[in-house]
Design an enzyme around this catalytic site. Structure first.
Site, mmCIF file in Angstrom:
data_model
loop_
_atom_site.group_PDB
_atom_site.id
_atom_site.type_symbol
_atom_site.label_atom_id
_atom_site.label_comp_id
_atom_site.label_asym_id
_atom_site.label_seq_id
_atom_site.Cartn_x
_atom_site.Cartn_y
_atom_site.Cartn_z
ATOM 1 N N LYS A 93 4.631 1.596 -11.753
ATOM 2 C CA LYS A 93 4.480 1.646 -9.388
ATOM 3 C C LYS A 93 5.716 1.670 -9.451
ATOM 4 O O LYS A 93 6.564 0.655 -9.255
ATOM 5 C CB LYS A 93 3.572 0.126 -9.338
ATOM 6 C CG LYS A 93 2.586 0.309 -10.246
ATOM 7 C CD LYS A 93 2.059 -0.930 -9.596
ATOM 8 C CE LYS A 93 0.414 -1.368 -10.046
ATOM 9 N NZ LYS A 93 -0.056 -2.901 -9.509
ATOM 10 N N GLU A 149 -9.561 0.070 -3.572
ATOM 11 C CA GLU A 149 -9.607 0.909 -3.878
ATOM 12 C C GLU A 149 -10.617 2.175 -4.148
ATOM 13 O O GLU A 149 -10.756 3.267 -4.990
ATOM 14 C CB GLU A 149 -9.022 0.567 -5.525
ATOM 15 C CG GLU A 149 -7.811 0.428 -5.289
ATOM 16 C CD GLU A 149 -7.059 0.292 -6.358
ATOM 17 O OE1 GLU A 149 -7.713 0.561 -7.929
ATOM 18 O OE2 GLU A 149 -6.132 -0.141 -6.645
HETATM 19 C C1 2PG Z 1 -3.042 -2.771 -10.333
HETATM 20 C C2 2PG Z 1 -3.289 -2.774 -9.359
HETATM 21 C C3 2PG Z 1 -3.672 -0.943 -8.727
HETATM 22 P P1 2PG Z 1 -2.346 -3.727 -6.885
HETATM 23 O O1 2PG Z 1 -3.144 -3.501 -10.273
HETATM 24 O O2 2PG Z 1 -3.230 -2.216 -10.959
HETATM 25 O O3 2PG Z 1 -4.837 -0.810 -9.078
HETATM 26 O O4 2PG Z 1 -3.271 -3.154 -7.718
HETATM 27 O O5 2PG Z 1 -1.780 -2.852 -5.924
HETATM 28 O O6 2PG Z 1 -3.401 -4.826 -5.838
HETATM 29 O O7 2PG Z 1 -1.230 -4.752 -7.536
HETATM 30 MG MG MG Z 2 -2.844 -4.206 -12.548
#
Ligand code: 2PG
Ligand code: MG
Length: 440
Positions: free
Chosen positions: A351, A216
């Site tokens: 998300k 990131e």
């Molecule tokens: C998290 C995300 C974003 P990932 O754990 O919050 O930082 O990571 O998309 O790899 O789950």
């Molecule tokens: Mg996380």
């Protein structure tokens, strides 16, 4: 009202060079919209299923051609003819056609691509910005009198990466910076960019590999301990003339699931060597960190199914610290309701691809708000130029956003989109500052 007339889909690559699904939704008016689906690395067990081909001859098995085909062959016939403004009807039809709780038959990546492309198409039909359209969908969910205006989010910005996002040795996944004294999004970003660059210089000076960054864009130095990562950020902020706690605060994504052993229900940090910690031990460790450092937010301080542990953590720290459930809730209403009942966490990471449709995401956001949970819209570690989450955070007045570092174009596309939205809104722009968010 124009209806969906055609879907197109293709495989494109994300910021890690891995395939992902892009969808175009065309409407009977000629207007159309496009969206690209993101992808996680520290993926929770309860997330909707991202369908990958498993064909080792292509992209090491990570191809998404099956999901791409599902968009046109399976979902196309289901959504074509539906009013493009009727996001719920589109999403409900796709969920029913998939028929599994995990969206694993057709793939959440197929469903989300269509869901978001349809929203973009609807905005195009109206000739309006996406956040204006999403704000309309959001208002449909609110009770009369509930605040409904768009608000620019406070960012939590990745400075140092560990865990599964960087090759170095830190257990914790993200060490983030929150510019809590900012009064606008532009100011928040400006203040943070300066710190990010100065941190790079300081890490280099101390002999670390400041040029190495995680997925990131956060620095990925080989530090000796997790605590050193926070120390370096504090040092940098002081060097920038910032006052701890007044100008900025620290947020952590511990991402504890990846060092949790489910058999023994214990946590294995490299810092504690052989000694495993139980949930109470982890809570004490985090409590110690909170006393020592200006930490106002901790994400996934415990593992995704350690509900009892989460209740202990929330009882002990929840009054003073924002405790975010990411893997814990996986953006799912059922899991958030368990959290409410068990008094686990006080904030939820949002998300889109953890649940797989826009409508369900809006529902979870609303459920969180109704139950007094703070909301943080988040990017995934695998991203693209798609900027939908910026509009989503503004439209729903989510309050906070987590995108990554202030470098790398897949991150900057979203930050720049937020700058643009703030500019469009002009004197009407409102920013979720410290006071609005209720951070002490
Ligand atoms: C998290 C995300 C974003 P990932 O754990 O919050 O930082 O990571 O998309 O790899 O789950
Ligand atoms: Mg996380």
């Amino acid at each position: 009202m124009p209806t969906i007339s055609k879907l197109k889909a293709r495989e494109v690559l994300d910021s890690r060079g891995r395939p992902t699904v892009e969808v175009e939704a065309h409407t009977s008016s000629g207007a159309w919209g496009r969206a690209i689906v993101p992808s996680g690395a520290s993926t929770g067990r309860h997330e909707a299923v991202e369908l990958r081909d498993g064909d080792c001859d292509r992209h090491l098995g990570r191809g998404v051609m099956r999901a791409v085909r599902h968009v046109t062959e399976e979902l196309g016939p289901v959504v074509i003819g539906i009013d493009v403004d009727d996001q719920s009807a589109i999403d409900v039809a796709m969920i029913a056609h998939d028929g599994t709780p995990s969206k694993g038959r057709l793939g959440a990546n197929a469903l989300l691509g269509v869901s978001l492309a349809a929203a973009h198409a609807a905005a195009a039909v109206h000739g309006e910005e996406l956040f204006v359209h999403l704000n309309r969908l959001w208002r449909e969910r609110l009770d009369p009198g509930e605040p409904a205006d768009p608000v620019l989010p406070m960012p939590m910005i990745n400075m140092i990466s560990g865990g599964l996002h960087a090759g170095a040795n830190l257990d914790f996944q993200d060490f983030l910076y929150m510019p809590i004294s900012a009064h606008s999004f532009a100011q928040a970003l400006e203040k943070t960019a300066c710190v990010y660059h100065t941190l790079g210089g300081i890490l280099k000076e101390k002999g670390h590999e400041a040029h190495l960054v995680g997925d990131e864009g956060g620095y990925g130095p080989r530090l000796r301990t997790n605590a050193q990562a926070v120390d370096r950020i504090l040092e940098t902020a002081l060097a920038c003339g910032l006052e701890i706690g007044r100008d900025f605060a620290i947020a952590l994504d511990v991402a504890a699931t990846h060092f949790h052993e489910s058999g023994t229900n214990t946590y294995h940090l490299s810092a504690t060597g052989e000694e495993a910690l139980d949930a109470a031990g982890m809570t004490s460790l985090l409590e110690h960190w909170v006393k020592q450092y200006p930490i106002i937010s901790i994400e996934d301080g415990l593992a995704e199914d350690d509900w009892e542990g989460w209740t202990i953590l929330t009882n002990r720290l929840g009054k003073s610290v924002q405790l975010i459930g990411d893997d814990l809730f996986a953006t799912q209403a059922e899991r958030l309701l368990i959290g409410v009942e068990r008094h686990a966490a006080n904030a939820i990471l949002i998300k889109l691809n953890q649940i797989g449709t826009l409508s369900e995401t809006l529902d979870v956001l609303h459920l969180a708000r109704r139950n007094g949970y703070r909301t943080i819209v988040s990017a995934r570690s695998g991203e693209t130029e798609d900027t939908t989450i910026a509009d989503l955070a503004v439209a729903t007045a989510a309050g906070q956003i987590k995108i990554g570092a202030v470098t790398r174009s897949e991150r900057l596309a979203k930050y720049n989109r937020l700058l643009r939205i703030e500019d469009y809104l002009g004197s009407k722009a409102r920013f979720a500052d410290r006071e609005m968010l209720g951070f002490a």
